[in-house]
Design a protein around this motif. Structure first.
Motif, short mmCIF file in Angstrom:
data_model
loop_
_atom_site.label_atom_id
_atom_site.label_comp_id
_atom_site.label_asym_id
_atom_site.label_seq_id
_atom_site.Cartn_x
_atom_site.Cartn_y
_atom_site.Cartn_z
N SER A 1 -2.81 -3.62 -3.20
CA SER A 1 -3.26 -4.99 -3.69
C SER A 1 -4.00 -4.90 -5.29
O SER A 1 -3.84 -6.59 -5.72
CB SER A 1 -3.99 -5.62 -2.42
OG SER A 1 -3.87 -5.61 -1.47
N GLY A 2 -4.75 -4.36 -5.56
CA GLY A 2 -4.73 -4.42 -7.26
C GLY A 2 -3.81 -4.08 -7.74
O GLY A 2 -4.02 -4.25 -9.44
N VAL A 3 -2.88 -4.11 -7.54
CA VAL A 3 -1.68 -3.95 -9.12
C VAL A 3 -0.23 -4.42 -8.75
O VAL A 3 -0.35 -4.00 -9.83
CB VAL A 3 -1.52 -2.02 -8.50
CG1 VAL A 3 -0.32 -2.02 -9.64
CG2 VAL A 3 -2.37 -1.08 -8.77
N ALA A 4 0.23 -4.67 -7.40
CA ALA A 4 1.00 -5.45 -7.14
C ALA A 4 0.47 -6.68 -5.93
O ALA A 4 -0.59 -6.36 -5.56
CB ALA A 4 2.04 -4.56 -5.78
N GLY A 5 1.27 -7.53 -5.49
CA GLY A 5 1.16 -8.66 -5.70
C GLY A 5 2.17 -8.63 -3.43
O GLY A 5 2.43 -7.21 -2.94
N PRO B 1 -6.61 -10.46 -5.49
CA PRO B 1 -7.41 -11.00 -6.40
C PRO B 1 -8.47 -9.66 -6.80
O PRO B 1 -9.37 -9.41 -8.06
CB PRO B 1 -7.61 -12.20 -6.73
CG PRO B 1 -6.68 -13.13 -6.26
CD PRO B 1 -6.35 -11.29 -4.85
N ALA B 2 -9.72 -9.83 -6.11
CA ALA B 2 -11.13 -9.03 -6.26
C ALA B 2 -10.56 -7.52 -6.41
O ALA B 2 -11.49 -7.28 -7.37
CB ALA B 2 -11.31 -9.34 -4.60
N LYS B 3 -9.24 -7.17 -6.04
CA LYS B 3 -8.74 -5.77 -6.30
C LYS B 3 -8.47 -5.57 -7.82
O LYS B 3 -8.37 -4.76 -8.49
CB LYS B 3 -8.51 -4.57 -5.34
CG LYS B 3 -9.56 -4.55 -3.85
CD LYS B 3 -9.78 -3.85 -4.42
CE LYS B 3 -10.82 -2.83 -3.55
NZ LYS B 3 -12.01 -2.06 -3.43
N PHE B 4 -8.46 -6.64 -8.12
CA PHE B 4 -7.61 -6.74 -9.78
C PHE B 4 -8.19 -6.93 -10.71
O PHE B 4 -9.08 -6.38 -11.49
CB PHE B 4 -6.55 -7.68 -9.56
CG PHE B 4 -5.52 -7.56 -9.60
CD1 PHE B 4 -4.20 -7.15 -11.01
CD2 PHE B 4 -4.58 -7.93 -8.43
CE1 PHE B 4 -2.59 -7.23 -10.73
CE2 PHE B 4 -3.55 -7.70 -8.32
CZ PHE B 4 -2.80 -7.53 -8.82
N VAL B 5 -9.33 -6.96 -9.84
CA VAL B 5 -10.80 -6.86 -10.58
C VAL B 5 -11.11 -4.74 -10.71
O VAL B 5 -11.50 -4.89 -11.77
CB VAL B 5 -12.18 -7.49 -10.48
CG1 VAL B 5 -13.35 -7.04 -10.43
CG2 VAL B 5 -11.82 -8.96 -10.91
N ALA B 6 -11.30 -3.94 -9.89
CA ALA B 6 -11.67 -3.25 -10.03
C ALA B 6 -10.85 -1.98 -10.75
O ALA B 6 -11.25 -1.70 -11.53
CB ALA B 6 -11.14 -2.42 -8.58
N ALA C 1 -5.92 3.98 -6.28
CA ALA C 1 -5.30 2.53 -5.64
C ALA C 1 -4.73 2.66 -4.63
O ALA C 1 -3.08 3.21 -4.15
CB ALA C 1 -3.90 2.39 -6.37
N PRO C 2 -5.16 3.11 -2.99
CA PRO C 2 -4.56 3.71 -2.34
C PRO C 2 -3.85 2.04 -1.56
O PRO C 2 -4.64 0.92 -1.21
CB PRO C 2 -6.07 3.52 -1.08
CG PRO C 2 -7.42 3.34 -2.31
CD PRO C 2 -6.53 3.03 -2.97
N GLY C 3 -3.21 2.85 0.11
CA GLY C 3 -2.60 2.53 0.55
C GLY C 3 -2.95 1.90 1.56
O GLY C 3 -4.31 1.71 1.49
N THR C 4 -2.38 1.71 2.56
CA THR C 4 -2.91 1.72 4.32
C THR C 4 -3.65 2.59 4.60
O THR C 4 -2.89 3.81 4.94
CB THR C 4 -2.11 1.07 5.06
OG1 THR C 4 -1.65 -0.20 4.27
CG2 THR C 4 -2.63 0.15 6.17
N ILE C 5 -4.78 2.69 4.71
CA ILE C 5 -5.59 4.37 4.97
C ILE C 5 -6.26 3.89 6.25
O ILE C 5 -6.60 2.40 6.91
CB ILE C 5 -7.27 4.44 4.10
CG1 ILE C 5 -6.07 4.17 2.91
CG2 ILE C 5 -7.30 5.23 4.56
CD1 ILE C 5 -5.60 5.43 2.20
N THR C 6 -6.36 4.77 7.44
CA THR C 6 -6.71 4.70 8.88
C THR C 6 -7.98 4.44 8.81
O THR C 6 -8.79 6.08 9.60
CB THR C 6 -5.84 5.65 9.22
OG1 THR C 6 -6.59 7.13 8.57
CG2 THR C 6 -4.51 5.72 9.91
N THR C 7 -8.63 3.94 8.49
CA THR C 7 -9.96 4.32 8.15
C THR C 7 -10.93 4.10 9.73
O THR C 7 -9.78 3.45 10.74
CB THR C 7 -10.30 2.52 7.39
OG1 THR C 7 -10.29 1.78 7.58
CG2 THR C 7 -10.98 2.90 5.84
N GLU C 8 -12.07 3.51 10.07
CA GLU C 8 -12.62 2.78 11.56
C GLU C 8 -11.90 1.36 12.00
O GLU C 8 -11.45 1.60 12.79
CB GLU C 8 -13.65 3.15 11.89
CG GLU C 8 -14.42 3.75 11.25
CD GLU C 8 -14.98 4.93 9.95
OE1 GLU C 8 -15.74 5.58 9.54
OE2 GLU C 8 -13.93 4.00 9.24
#
Length: 261
Positions: free
Chosen positions: A152-156, A165-170, A192-199
């Motif tokens: 989300s910090g690279v593509a819409g 937009p906050a991840k575009f900051v990163a 730039a992770p995709g969807t990750i199986t966090t908790e």
């Protein structure tokens, strides 16, 4: 605020042997996976988060390698204290993993100014502050910073008018700081992770509509699965290590091919 919890130094083996590292947002998810992997690779880790209970569990699991600082990266005094803890405990700072963040998903018509301010405070200001104080600590010996961005910090993407937009900051901060500090021995990169199986993502499987949502998200990734925190941590380790000594200003996708489409 809870202060520094100390622990003994780790052993000498591994790709980060003898390195002093700070990992923000380390109580859960990607941050926890990074802290665990860094510890196994010989680093002395200062793990930070607002979740004091989560940090205590991490320190109990890795008592020889991990110290903890409970604090809020968006608060100037807390961000400064997180970096100072590594310098005070280990004499220097070699690596910062700027991972702390919040992930609200909403369209712009659903979001208010307070939502924007909250996300930008944590994901934007918090990353700026921790990078600022880390660079001040590294300015003599050099070091490595890895910012955790997102696809989300690279593509819409849909439903991410606040978070994206906050991840575009990163992503942007990593590139600008890389250029600004390269000649002084400080490398700055991002993942730039995709969807990750966090908790949090794992819990969706037990929520109404969650399995269907996850199945749809999986299909958006060409590898047709979600990533694991450990897979992101492995990429962070590479960028933080001396193996990436000629890499700076990169944004490395860890996304199962999502951004390649």
């Amino acid at each position: 605020m809870e202060d520094l919890k100390t622990a003994a130094a780790p052993g000498n083996g591994g790709r980060l042997a003898g390195k002093s590292c700070v990992v923000t947002g380390a109580a859960n998810g990607i941050g926890r996976a990074v802290a665990e992997l860094f510890a196994r690779e010989g680093a002395s880790v200062v793990a930070t988060d607002l979740d004091g209970d989560g940090l205590r569990r991490l320190a109990e699991q890795l008592p020889q390698a991990v110290s903890t600082v409970v604090g809020d990266v968006s608060r100037d005094e807390d961000a400064r204290r997180m970096i100072a803890a590594a310098v005070e405990r280990h004499g220097r700072l070699d690596v910062l993993v700027a991972n702390a963040g919040v992930i609200p998903l909403m369209e712009i018509t659903e979001a208010g100014a307070e939502d924007w301010d909250h996300v930008m405070a944590v994901d934007g200001r918090g990353m700026f502050l921790t990078c600022k104080y880390a660079i001040e600590a590294m300015a003599g010996p050099g070091g490595a910073i890895v910012c955790v961005s997102s696809i989300s910090g690279v593509a819409g993407q849909r439903g991410q008018a606040v978070y994206g937009p906050a991840k575009f900051v990163a992503s942007g901060l990593a590139k600008h700081l890389a250029v600004e500090w390269a000649d002084r021995g400080i490398r700055v990169n991002a993942v730039a992770p995709g969807t990750i199986t966090t908790e949090r993502v794992a819990r969706l499987r037990d929520e109404p509509g969650g399995p269907e949502y996850l199945a749809a998200i999986e299909q958006l990734h060409p590898m047709r699965r979600l990533g694991s925190p450990g897979e992101v941590a492995a990429a962070v380790l590479f960028l933080a290590s001396d193996e990436a000594s000629f890499i700076t200003g990169a944004v490395l996708p860890v996304d199962g091919g999502y951004l390649a489409q």
